[in-house]
Design a protein around this motif. Structure first.
Motif, mmCIF file in Angstrom:
data_model
loop_
_atom_site.group_PDB
_atom_site.id
_atom_site.type_symbol
_atom_site.label_atom_id
_atom_site.label_comp_id
_atom_site.label_asym_id
_atom_site.label_seq_id
_atom_site.Cartn_x
_atom_site.Cartn_y
_atom_site.Cartn_z
ATOM 1 N N SER A 76 0.607 -1.046 0.172
ATOM 2 C CA SER A 76 0.079 0.143 0.207
ATOM 3 C C SER A 76 0.526 1.573 -0.134
ATOM 4 O O SER A 76 0.576 2.144 -0.372
ATOM 5 N N LEU A 77 1.999 1.018 1.129
ATOM 6 C CA LEU A 77 3.013 2.444 0.884
ATOM 7 C C LEU A 77 3.829 2.522 -0.505
ATOM 8 O O LEU A 77 4.579 3.351 -0.658
ATOM 9 N N ASN A 82 9.824 6.918 -2.230
ATOM 10 C CA ASN A 82 11.247 7.803 -3.272
ATOM 11 C C ASN A 82 12.628 7.431 -2.798
ATOM 12 O O ASN A 82 12.747 7.376 -1.693
ATOM 13 N N THR A 83 13.092 8.824 -3.003
ATOM 14 C CA THR A 83 14.704 8.455 -2.829
ATOM 15 C C THR A 83 15.116 9.768 -2.414
ATOM 16 O O THR A 83 16.274 9.982 -2.212
ATOM 17 N N SER A 84 14.615 11.065 -2.183
ATOM 18 C CA SER A 84 14.805 12.003 -1.913
ATOM 19 C C SER A 84 15.090 12.517 -0.250
ATOM 20 O O SER A 84 14.851 11.649 0.013
ATOM 21 N N ILE A 111 10.424 -6.011 8.682
ATOM 22 C CA ILE A 111 9.642 -5.388 7.871
ATOM 23 C C ILE A 111 11.469 -5.185 6.617
ATOM 24 O O ILE A 111 10.846 -4.940 5.536
ATOM 25 N N ARG A 112 11.940 -4.521 7.755
ATOM 26 C CA ARG A 112 13.294 -4.788 6.593
ATOM 27 C C ARG A 112 13.919 -5.335 5.255
ATOM 28 O O ARG A 112 14.657 -5.521 4.534
ATOM 29 N N LYS A 113 13.535 -6.448 5.999
ATOM 30 C CA LYS A 113 13.746 -7.999 5.070
ATOM 31 C C LYS A 113 12.973 -7.228 3.760
ATOM 32 O O LYS A 113 13.090 -7.727 2.278
ATOM 33 N N TYR A 114 11.154 -7.744 3.830
ATOM 34 C CA TYR A 114 10.221 -7.094 2.922
ATOM 35 C C TYR A 114 10.600 -6.391 2.443
ATOM 36 O O TYR A 114 10.587 -6.170 0.587
ATOM 37 N N ALA A 115 11.082 -4.889 2.877
ATOM 38 C CA ALA A 115 10.886 -3.718 2.091
ATOM 39 C C ALA A 115 12.595 -3.431 1.472
ATOM 40 O O ALA A 115 12.996 -2.718 0.509
ATOM 41 N N THR A 118 12.966 -2.412 -1.841
ATOM 42 C CA THR A 118 12.271 -0.424 -1.893
ATOM 43 C C THR A 118 12.522 0.118 -1.187
ATOM 44 O O THR A 118 13.510 -0.374 -1.320
ATOM 45 N N ARG A 119 12.056 1.265 -1.717
ATOM 46 C CA ARG A 119 12.778 2.780 -1.445
ATOM 47 C C ARG A 119 11.787 3.390 -0.420
ATOM 48 O O ARG A 119 12.468 4.275 0.312
#
Length: 468
Positions: A76-77, A82-84, A111-115, A118-119
């Protein structure tokens, strides 16, 4: 994706994580972790959460609840990733509240492993460490925040974090948060969140208090339960050993040596009891250590890491310290003390037999624990196998024979009248605990010096009738 969600809601369980319509970044992370098929709680919860509905999720501990809510939250997120470098571009959009430091750290790592691909940014805050070390991380911005209620309120008071854009709230192990008295803190935090939000409540058990909480915090929640209320996992073999209270230390040592498990988690009801048992096991040559609330966070994490790495084979813990521990393939859990709250038994034995693996849960029960055992069996709706340890049965027989010598009948004063849970006599001689080895001067406590045992060894007591 909508078609897959409807399929899951209709009762057709997705066979692969790709059936949920998750982003390629998340699927790649799951492949790295070796996750192929979703568990029942994941199959039923993920589609509902992706639809934006509030959820009450109940499942046995160790069945994948964390992934069940974190994967759809990350999905959902992704739109906001973004990389800002600007903190304003990384507000807290999802908040996960947990009761303990250990669980907070575990959820953050998952969660860190799942993400990973992603950014999205994730951060964790909990008490027991210097708050200034967390301040910089929060002020830099994070989309997903995992926190314990008390420490989060500290950061809010110091204006290190703002929850004005938090549209997803997760309450993990909500029953434990209520048990620990966090309800006022939860209410304060919820009052700071936008009214238009998605709220997810996950726990291994659903008490009446939890259902009242859900009515206050959730809106028309979908109930997702994959096991009966307060059930224990079928893949965990459970047994209860009847031992006298004064034999518990020796019983634990006997069971540890007999089972020869590489990792065993032992539960004690008190911090002092956990430390004392760990010291005594160390004196017997076992690699043991304790973890409880009196230890600093750094000490607790060091002990936990040593246990996970196999440098410590026996970890003695209290309920608060052990909540959230995730040990891969933990084979055995021992209840040195039966829990005062029956629901804690479900959480304790849920530390083993995780993710479909088999496990063993052993409980020691003395005469004074009989009521607690009855409450546990009433809760889980099953009778637990009652076993005895041969070496202690032999000890009982010897004492009985010594008492009946010359009298022709068994003395009613014996604390070992039979195998069952009979009440001990009030004879002061037998009501005094027996300690085979005197503690060292450094560890000896005043009460031990004054009231611990008859000076004669046990063998001498077996020669005749003891004197009052």
């Amino acid at each position: 994706m909508a078609e897959n969600q409807q399929k899951a809601l209709a009762g057709t369980s997705p066979e692969k994580f790709g059936d949920f319509g998750l982003a390629s970044e998340l699927l790649k992370a799951l492949d790295d972790l070796g996750y192929s098929s979703p568990t029942p709680i994941q199959s039923r919860a993920i589609p509902v959460i992706l639809e934006g509905k509030d959820v009450m999720g109940a499942a046995q501990t160790g069945t994948g609840k964390t992934a069940g809510y974190s994967l759809p939250v990350l999905q959902s997120l992704l739109y906001h990733a973004n990389t800002s470098m600007s903190p304003a571009r990384h507000p807290v959009r999802a908040l996960v509240l947990v009761p303990t430091r250990e669980l907070a750290d575990q959820v953050y790592e998952d969660i860190r492993k799942y993400a990973k691909y992603t950014r999205l940014r994730a951060a964790v805050v909990f008490g027991g460490v210097d708050i200034s070390t967390q301040t910089g991380i929060l002020r830099a911005g994070t989309e997903i925040l995992i926190a314990t209620p008390g420490r989060l309120l500290d950061h809010i008071q110091q204006k290190n974090v703002n929850l004005g854009q938090t549209h997803i709230l997760v309450l993990d192990e909500a029953d434990r948060m209520l048990d620990m008295g966090f309800l006022p803190d939860l209410q304060r935090i919820v009052n700071l969140l936008p009214k238009e939000r998605q709220t997810l409540l996950f726990s291994a058990t659903f008490s009446s208090e939890i259902r009242k909480l859900a009515k206050s915090f959730l809106e028309n929640p979908v109930s997702v339960e994959v096991a009966r209320k307060n059930a224990t996992a079928d893949n965990v073999k459970q047994a209860v050993y009847h031992v006298d209270e004064t034999d518990k230390n020796e019983a634990v040592e006997y069971l540890l040596r007999q089972h020869q498990q590489k990792q065993v988690l032992i539960f004690s009801n008190t911090k002092a009891g956990a430390s004392r048992l760990a010291r005594q096991l160390e004196k017997k040559g076992l690699k043991a250590s304790a973890i409880h609330g009196d230890k600093t966070q750094a000490e607790r994490m060091a002990v936990l890491d040593a246990f996970k790495e196999g440098n410590i084979s026996v970890l003695v813990a209290t309920d608060v310290a052990a909540r959230g521990l995730h040990i891969e393939e933990l084979p055995c859990v021992i209840n040195f003390d039966l829990p005062f709250v029956a629901e804690d038994y479900v959480h304790r034995i849920g530390r083993t037999g995780r993710a479909g693996a088999t496990g063993e849960a052993i409980s020691l029960c003395s005469a004074k624990d009989e009521k607690l055992l009855n409450e546990i069996e009433k809760l889980i709706k099953r009778k637990l196998p009652l076993l005895t340890i041969p070496v202690f049965e032999l000890k009982k027989e010897k004492i009985d024979k010594a008492e009946t010598a010359g009298s022709g009948k068994r003395s009613e004063r014996s604390p070992y009248k039979s195998v069952g849970l009979e009440k001990k006599s009030q004879d002061p001689w037998f009501d005094r605990p027996y300690v085979p080895e005197e503690p060292s001067g450094e560890e000896k406590r005043p009460e031990e010096q004054v009231s611990r045992l008859p000076k004669k060894p046990l063998a001498a007591l077996l020669g005749g009738k003891p004197k009052a």
